[in-house]
Motif scaffolding. Structure first.
Motif, short mmCIF file in Angstrom:
data_model
loop_
_atom_site.label_atom_id
_atom_site.label_comp_id
_atom_site.label_asym_id
_atom_site.label_seq_id
_atom_site.Cartn_x
_atom_site.Cartn_y
_atom_site.Cartn_z
N UNK A 282 -39.23 36.61 -45.90
CA UNK A 282 -37.82 36.86 -46.21
C UNK A 282 -37.17 37.72 -45.13
N UNK A 283 -37.86 38.74 -44.67
CA UNK A 283 -37.34 39.61 -43.63
C UNK A 283 -37.10 38.82 -42.35
N UNK A 284 -38.08 38.04 -41.95
CA UNK A 284 -37.94 37.24 -40.74
C UNK A 284 -36.86 36.17 -40.91
N UNK A 285 -36.78 35.61 -42.11
CA UNK A 285 -35.77 34.59 -42.37
C UNK A 285 -34.36 35.08 -42.15
N UNK A 286 -34.03 36.26 -42.66
CA UNK A 286 -32.67 36.76 -42.49
C UNK A 286 -32.40 37.10 -41.03
N UNK A 287 -33.40 37.63 -40.35
CA UNK A 287 -33.23 37.93 -38.92
C UNK A 287 -33.01 36.63 -38.13
N UNK A 288 -33.77 35.60 -38.44
CA UNK A 288 -33.62 34.31 -37.75
C UNK A 288 -32.25 33.71 -38.02
N UNK A 289 -31.77 33.82 -39.25
CA UNK A 289 -30.46 33.27 -39.58
C UNK A 289 -29.34 34.01 -38.84
N UNK A 290 -29.44 35.33 -38.76
CA UNK A 290 -28.45 36.11 -38.02
C UNK A 290 -28.51 35.72 -36.54
N UNK A 291 -29.72 35.60 -36.01
CA UNK A 291 -29.87 35.22 -34.60
C UNK A 291 -29.25 33.85 -34.34
N UNK A 292 -29.46 32.91 -35.25
CA UNK A 292 -28.90 31.57 -35.10
C UNK A 292 -27.37 31.60 -35.21
N UNK A 293 -26.86 32.35 -36.16
CA UNK A 293 -25.41 32.41 -36.37
C UNK A 293 -24.69 33.05 -35.19
N UNK A 294 -25.37 33.98 -34.53
CA UNK A 294 -24.75 34.70 -33.41
C UNK A 294 -25.11 34.12 -32.05
N UNK A 295 -26.05 33.19 -32.02
CA UNK A 295 -26.51 32.64 -30.74
C UNK A 295 -27.58 33.49 -30.07
N UNK A 296 -27.99 34.57 -30.72
CA UNK A 296 -28.96 35.47 -30.12
C UNK A 296 -30.35 34.84 -29.95
N UNK A 297 -30.65 33.77 -30.71
CA UNK A 297 -31.98 33.16 -30.59
C UNK A 297 -32.24 32.67 -29.17
N UNK A 298 -31.17 32.43 -28.39
CA UNK A 298 -31.33 31.99 -27.00
C UNK A 298 -31.74 33.16 -26.09
N UNK A 299 -31.44 34.40 -26.51
CA UNK A 299 -31.69 35.57 -25.68
C UNK A 299 -32.95 36.35 -26.06
N UNK A 300 -33.38 36.23 -27.30
CA UNK A 300 -34.53 37.03 -27.73
C UNK A 300 -35.83 36.47 -27.14
N UNK A 301 -36.85 37.27 -27.16
CA UNK A 301 -38.16 36.83 -26.68
C UNK A 301 -38.67 35.69 -27.55
N UNK A 302 -39.42 34.79 -26.96
CA UNK A 302 -39.90 33.59 -27.66
C UNK A 302 -40.66 33.94 -28.94
N UNK A 303 -41.46 34.99 -28.89
CA UNK A 303 -42.29 35.36 -30.04
C UNK A 303 -41.74 36.56 -30.81
N UNK A 304 -40.45 36.84 -30.67
CA UNK A 304 -39.86 38.02 -31.31
C UNK A 304 -39.96 37.97 -32.83
N UNK A 305 -39.70 36.81 -33.43
CA UNK A 305 -39.78 36.71 -34.90
C UNK A 305 -41.21 36.88 -35.38
N UNK A 306 -42.14 36.30 -34.65
CA UNK A 306 -43.55 36.46 -35.01
C UNK A 306 -43.95 37.93 -34.94
N UNK A 307 -43.47 38.64 -33.94
CA UNK A 307 -43.77 40.06 -33.79
C UNK A 307 -43.18 40.87 -34.95
#
Length: 179
Positions: A143-168
């Motif tokens: 759940x914690x990772x899910x909300x972070x991933x959704x925020x990243x996707x909504x803001x476009x940040x998933x393109x800038x974060x490290x590849x394994x950031x959510x796993x970390x």
């Protein structure tokens, strides 16, 4: 016959491992976009040790081993039963005889929900209680990772974060919970 069987088998386009503490969950994305976790990985994530026994024959309506216990049946919906069919796919590498067995990734949190509901109703037997603990940690972490991933996707940040950031993030959350 083997040729006909292979016609419906999807190819993995992406394959990897999700590392959560000491747990390694092998996963893949199939050519139709389905995300799968290997059968063995789901057992491992739930704290189960034995190898999965998977029946892929349509006439056999068995639940996977992690849901087969009679005391869990009152907590398993018909929709969940329908979603437990194993998926045979061709991995990019590895597998048994060129194929692998998995389940849709969404099944893991659904299975955790079954164990958590059974635990809430004191329906688990002694050797299942550690699975409920594992499930609670997994659900909270996911759940914690899910909300972070959704925020990243909504803001476009998933393109800038490290590849394994959510796993970390998940690994750190799980480690803290286990402590």
């Amino acid at each position: 016959m083997e040729e006909n069987m292979e016609k419906g088998i999807l190819q993995a386009t992406h394959q990897g491992e999700l590392k959560i503490g000491d747990i390694v969950i092998r996963c893949a994305v199939l050519e139709n976009g389905t995300r799968v976790l290997t059968a063995q990985s789901i057992l491992t994530a739930l704290g189960r040790k034995r190898k999965p026994i998977i029946s892929v024959h349509k006439e056999v309506q068995q639940l996977p081993p992690f849901l087969a216990a009679n005391n869990l049946k009152p907590f398993i919906s018909d929709d969940l039963i329908r979603s437990t069919a194993p998926i045979i796919y061709k991995p990019k590498s590895g597998g048994y005889k060129g194929v692998a067995y998995g389940y849709k990734a969404e099944l893991l949190p659904a299975v955790c929900e079954v164990y958590l509901k059974a635990n809430d109703k004191n329906a688990l037997i002694k050797n299942q209680r550690h699975i409920a603990v594992q499930c609670e940690i997994l659900v909270r972490g996911l759940a914690t990772v899910g909300i972070i991933a959704l925020v990243d996707e909504a803001t476009g940040y998933q393109e800038d974060r490290a590849r394994d950031a959510l796993e970390e993030i998940l690994r750190n959350f799980i480690s803290e919970e286990l402590l």
